[in-house]
Scaffold this active site. Structure first.
Site, PDB file in Angstrom:
ATOM      1  N   ARG A  27       0.819  -1.212   0.000  1.00  0.00           N
ATOM      2  CA  ARG A  27       0.000   0.000   0.000  1.00  0.00           C
ATOM      3  C   ARG A  27       0.850   1.258   0.000  1.00  0.00           C
ATOM      4  NH1 ARG A  27      -5.126  -1.893   2.374  1.00  0.00           N
ATOM      5  NH2 ARG A  27      -5.603   0.120   3.262  1.00  0.00           N
ATOM      6  N   TRP A  74       1.234   5.748   6.433  1.00  0.00           N
ATOM      7  CA  TRP A  74       1.521   6.624   5.294  1.00  0.00           C
ATOM      8  C   TRP A  74       1.117   8.012   5.775  1.00  0.00           C
ATOM      9  CZ3 TRP A  74      -1.408   9.525   1.618  1.00  0.00           C
ATOM     10  CH2 TRP A  74      -0.724   9.815   0.426  1.00  0.00           C
ATOM     11  N   ASN A  98      -6.391   3.894  10.305  1.00  0.00           N
ATOM     12  CA  ASN A  98      -6.230   4.200   8.881  1.00  0.00           C
ATOM     13  C   ASN A  98      -7.319   5.208   8.548  1.00  0.00           C
ATOM     14  OD1 ASN A  98      -6.143   4.206   6.096  1.00  0.00           O
ATOM     15  ND2 ASN A  98      -6.952   2.128   5.855  1.00  0.00           N
ATOM     16  N   LYS A 482       2.899   7.136 -15.493  1.00  0.00           N
ATOM     17  CA  LYS A 482       3.828   6.062 -15.095  1.00  0.00           C
ATOM     18  C   LYS A 482       5.238   6.621 -14.928  1.00  0.00           C
ATOM     19  CE  LYS A 482       1.758   3.456 -14.017  1.00  0.00           C
ATOM     20  NZ  LYS A 482       0.367   3.200 -14.182  1.00  0.00           N
ATOM     21  N   HIS A 501      -1.596  25.484 -28.420  1.00  0.00           N
ATOM     22  CA  HIS A 501      -2.400  26.372 -27.569  1.00  0.00           C
ATOM     23  C   HIS A 501      -1.712  26.668 -26.246  1.00  0.00           C
ATOM     24  CE1 HIS A 501      -5.577  26.105 -30.474  1.00  0.00           C
ATOM     25  NE2 HIS A 501      -5.481  24.777 -30.438  1.00  0.00           N
ATOM     26  N   LYS A 600      -0.604   1.994  -2.830  1.00  0.00           N
ATOM     27  CA  LYS A 600      -1.284   1.069  -3.734  1.00  0.00           C
ATOM     28  C   LYS A 600      -2.793   1.168  -3.575  1.00  0.00           C
ATOM     29  CE  LYS A 600      -1.419  -2.138  -6.768  1.00  0.00           C
ATOM     30  NZ  LYS A 600      -1.232  -1.570  -8.112  1.00  0.00           N
TER      31      LYS A 600
HETATM   32  C1  F6R Z   1      -0.964   4.647 -10.819  1.00  0.00           C
HETATM   33  C2  F6R Z   1      -1.776   4.140  -9.767  1.00  0.00           C
HETATM   34  C3  F6R Z   1      -2.838   5.024  -9.196  1.00  0.00           C
HETATM   35  C4  F6R Z   1      -4.159   4.233  -9.107  1.00  0.00           C
HETATM   36  C5  F6R Z   1      -5.237   5.063  -8.400  1.00  0.00           C
HETATM   37  C6  F6R Z   1      -6.562   4.334  -8.362  1.00  0.00           C
HETATM   38  O1  F6R Z   1      -0.042   3.711 -11.251  1.00  0.00           O
HETATM   39  O2  F6R Z   1      -1.619   3.029  -9.371  1.00  0.00           O
HETATM   40  O3  F6R Z   1      -3.010   6.168  -9.959  1.00  0.00           O
HETATM   41  O4  F6R Z   1      -4.543   3.892 -10.401  1.00  0.00           O
HETATM   42  O5  F6R Z   1      -4.819   5.346  -7.103  1.00  0.00           O
HETATM   43  O6  F6R Z   1      -6.447   3.105  -7.725  1.00  0.00           O
HETATM   44  P1  F6R Z   1      -7.543   1.984  -7.891  1.00  0.00           P
HETATM   45  O7  F6R Z   1      -7.489   1.517  -9.301  1.00  0.00           O
HETATM   46  O8  F6R Z   1      -7.154   0.914  -6.914  1.00  0.00           O
HETATM   47  O9  F6R Z   1      -8.872   2.610  -7.571  1.00  0.00           O
END
Ligand code: F6R
Length: 605
Positions: A27, A74, A98, A482, A501, A600
């Site tokens: 995460r 986090w 959390n 990415k 633009h 994550k």
């Molecule tokens: C980028 C990434 C994030 C997730 C976003 C949504 O690589 O992993 O931008 O795509 O936090 O997460 P989910 O898909 O789990 O709702």
């Protein structure tokens, strides 16, 4: 994002807490800690680094106790350091949290004016102090309940009590909390994955609910503290084994798994014999759908944006796309004939889950496209289309993105077919092309050696740009996302036609500019936009599926991916961009699987 775990057992729990915290590492976090109970004493251990560091501390000074809680933090309130790491304990109680307590400053001031002292800068510590105060006159459950009534914001909590050494209390508002069951052992955890090695029997707390666990039983309470029963799910164990295998990083492994990811989705949804798509039980009859609204965050949002182009080209339905964190606060005109589609890998993203809640409150129909089928978003939506990508560990999403795209495209084809927006011939031809997709993805992955060379062009760069038009525009956004999240290099994704633009101002001698130019109706226009960049000194890195295009001297680097049909080109163009981000990050010595400041599963707003 923070992750919590709690175990009540008939044997010492600290090792299993550490093992579960390792499962929650994906995460993203900056500190870790645990607290166990021994002879009516709370033993708290924390560190500002990794779970491995916490394990070393435990190795030197073991924590006994058959009951305990653990946390990976986090940082939201207060810098990442030892003092702010969880658990937050008083002499009486220890808390892991959390989420975010929005009124913590207010509560803190109030408590301080009554002479109470705080050790940390966190919002969580107010919970510890409030419960400690309430315990002077109440039993544990009532103390927690009274405390929760004072809190605004979101939370999943795990709480243990010095004088009630056989119970853990869990509570949820906003942030997810799972409960697991085993013989003479029960658990709470931020997700089922954290508990998977210990049990496959799981329940989920809904908003406002609490649970009290001992090693032998779990009791659940609703938001009025009335005892309730919860459904127990048996989790599938198809993704129980998760390791890197021969790969250096999970991310690389997951990129290489993509032919299988897409194959799984195809096997799940395509009936090869009948040349048809097995998607039924639409919450709204496809002919009756007025509009489809696609909602997600980050990479999932980029897959929604790609799907918008598919739906617009192939169906007669109006399409809206929204970022969940915006959607949830907009003044929207909900319509019961609209289908609201939520895309999420984890199924736990707080903004997406809140956007779904908003739809539920407005009595409109929802569909979720998720990887984790046991997730909050899957459970709360009217209709679930799993992507079957298997556990994704790399924090930067790769195979889940391709899984989302595949399922969205399949859904689009099915709706187009049912509404007779496309001919049977095109429908069957598209299905045939889809079946060739896993093989084409393999070939796209084969460009890795070339991509490695391309990555070198980014070593000295101060920034970069990704350009595409039509279907390739969302892929340019995803390529830029990415690259920035993995290599910390500034990257912008733009529709190529938009450059004049404003963004052309950013082009300077040697700036790497990735141009996505599949052979579609935008091809020539993209080439013209590329000339504007060349004229200003941009270093062009060109990716196409056009066999005929010969690369000219103004293009620094060219790469070709396979071609199936124009609708599938976004999927095939994505792969070199994922590998580019991976290799640039490696060249810059970045932690590929755990990039900085990224989580994550983003379970806070
Ligand atoms: C980028 C990434 C994030 C997730 C976003 C949504 O690589 O992993 O931008 O795509 O936090 O997460 P989910 O898909 O789990 O709702």
């Amino acid at each position: 994002m923070c992750g919590i775990i709690g175990i009540a057992s008939n044997k010492p729990v600290s090792i299993n807490i550490i093992n579960s915290l390792k499962k929650l590492e994906y995460r993203g976090y900056d500190s870790a800690g645990l607290a166990t109970l021994t002879e009516n004493k709370i033993n708290e251990k924390k560190c500002s680094g990794r779970v491995d560091d916490l394990e070393k501390i435990l190795f030197k000074t073991p924590s006994n106790g058959n009951l305990g809680i653990g946390h990976v933090r986090w940082a939201t309130h207060g810098v990442p350091n030892l003092v702010n790491a969880h658990p937050h304990s008083s002499e009486q109680v220890s808390v892991v949290h959390n989420g975010i307590i929005e009124n913590s400053d207010e509560i803190k001031k109030d408590l301080e004016s009554n002479g109470l002292k705080f050790k940390s800068q966190t919002d969580t510590e107010v919970i510890t102090i409030l419960i400690t105060e309430a315990l002077k006159e109440n039993k544990p459950l009532e103390s927690v309940f009274k405390t929760l009534q004072k809190l605004k914001g979101s939370f999943a909590l795990g709480i243990i009590f010095k004088n009630f050494s056989n119970i853990i209390i869990g509570a949820r508002r906003g942030s997810p909390l799972a409960v697991g069951y085993a013989k003479e052992e029960n658990y709470i955890g931020s997700d089922s994955y954290a508990l998977k090695s210990m049990t496959n029997k799981i329940s989920y707390l809904d908003d406002g609910e609490l649970c009290v666990l001992t090693k032998d039983q779990v009791s659940f309470y609703d938001q009025g503290l009335k005892k309730i029963n919860k459904k127990i799910y048996t989790m599938s164990d198809n993704d129980a084994v998760v390791d890197k295998g021969e790969y250096k990083h999970f991310m690389l492994k997951e990129i290489y798994e993509q032919p299988t990811t897409v194959k799984n989705a195809i096997n799940e949804y395509i009936d090869s014999l009948k040349k048809d798509i097995n998607i039924y039980n639409f919450p709204i009859e496809p002919n009756q759908i007025n509009k489809i609204v696609l909602i997600g965050c980050g990479t999932a949002y980029n897959s929604c944006l790609t799907a918008k182009y598919w739906f617009e080209e192939l169906t007669s339905i109006e399409i809206d796309v929204d970022i969940a964190s915006e959607f949830r606060y907009r003044k929207l005109k909900f319509n019961t004939k609209n289908l609201y589609v939520f895309v999420s890998q984890s199924g736990e993203t707080a903004d997406t889950a809140a956007a779904l809640d908003l739809c539920k409150k407005n009595n409109v129909k929802s569909c979720s496209i998720v990887n984790v089928v046991e997730s909050t978003i899957a459970r709360n939506s009217d209709w679930v289309l799993p992507i079957h990508a298997g556990t994704e560990i790399g924090v930067a999403s790769t195979k889940a993105f391709l899984g989302q795209l595949t399922v969205l495209y399949i859904l689009c084809l099915k709706i187009a077919n049912l509404r007779k927006d496309i001919s049977q011939n095109i429908y069957e031809k598209s299905i045939k092309n889809l079946k060739n997709l896993p093989e084409a993805i393999k070939k796209s992955i084969d460009t890795e050696t070339k991509v490695q060379l391309m990555a070198k062009e980014f070593i000295e760069a101060n920034g970069s740009m990704f350009l595409g038009r039509g279907f390739s525009f969302p892929i340019a956004l995803e390529g830029a996302l990415k690259l920035k999240e993995l290599s910390y290099l500034h990257a912008e994704g733009y529709p190529a036609g938009e450059m004049k633009h404003g963004p052309l101002a950013l082009i300077e001698e040697g700036l790497p500019v990735i141009v996505l130019a599949p052979k579609d109706k935008y091809f020539e226009k993209t080439l013209s936009n590329m000339q504007e960049v060349i004229a200003r000194g941009g270093k062009i890195l060109f990716i196409t599926d056009n066999k005929k295009e010969s690369l000219n001297e103004n293009i620094r680097f060219g790469l070709r991916v396979p071609h199936l049909d124009n609708f599938l080109s976004p999927i095939l163009l994505t792969i070199p961009l994922q590998m580019l981000a991976y290799h640039v990050a490696l060249l810059k010595n970045c932690d590929v699987d755990k990039p900085r400041n990224l989580a994550k599963s983003v379970t806070v707003e």
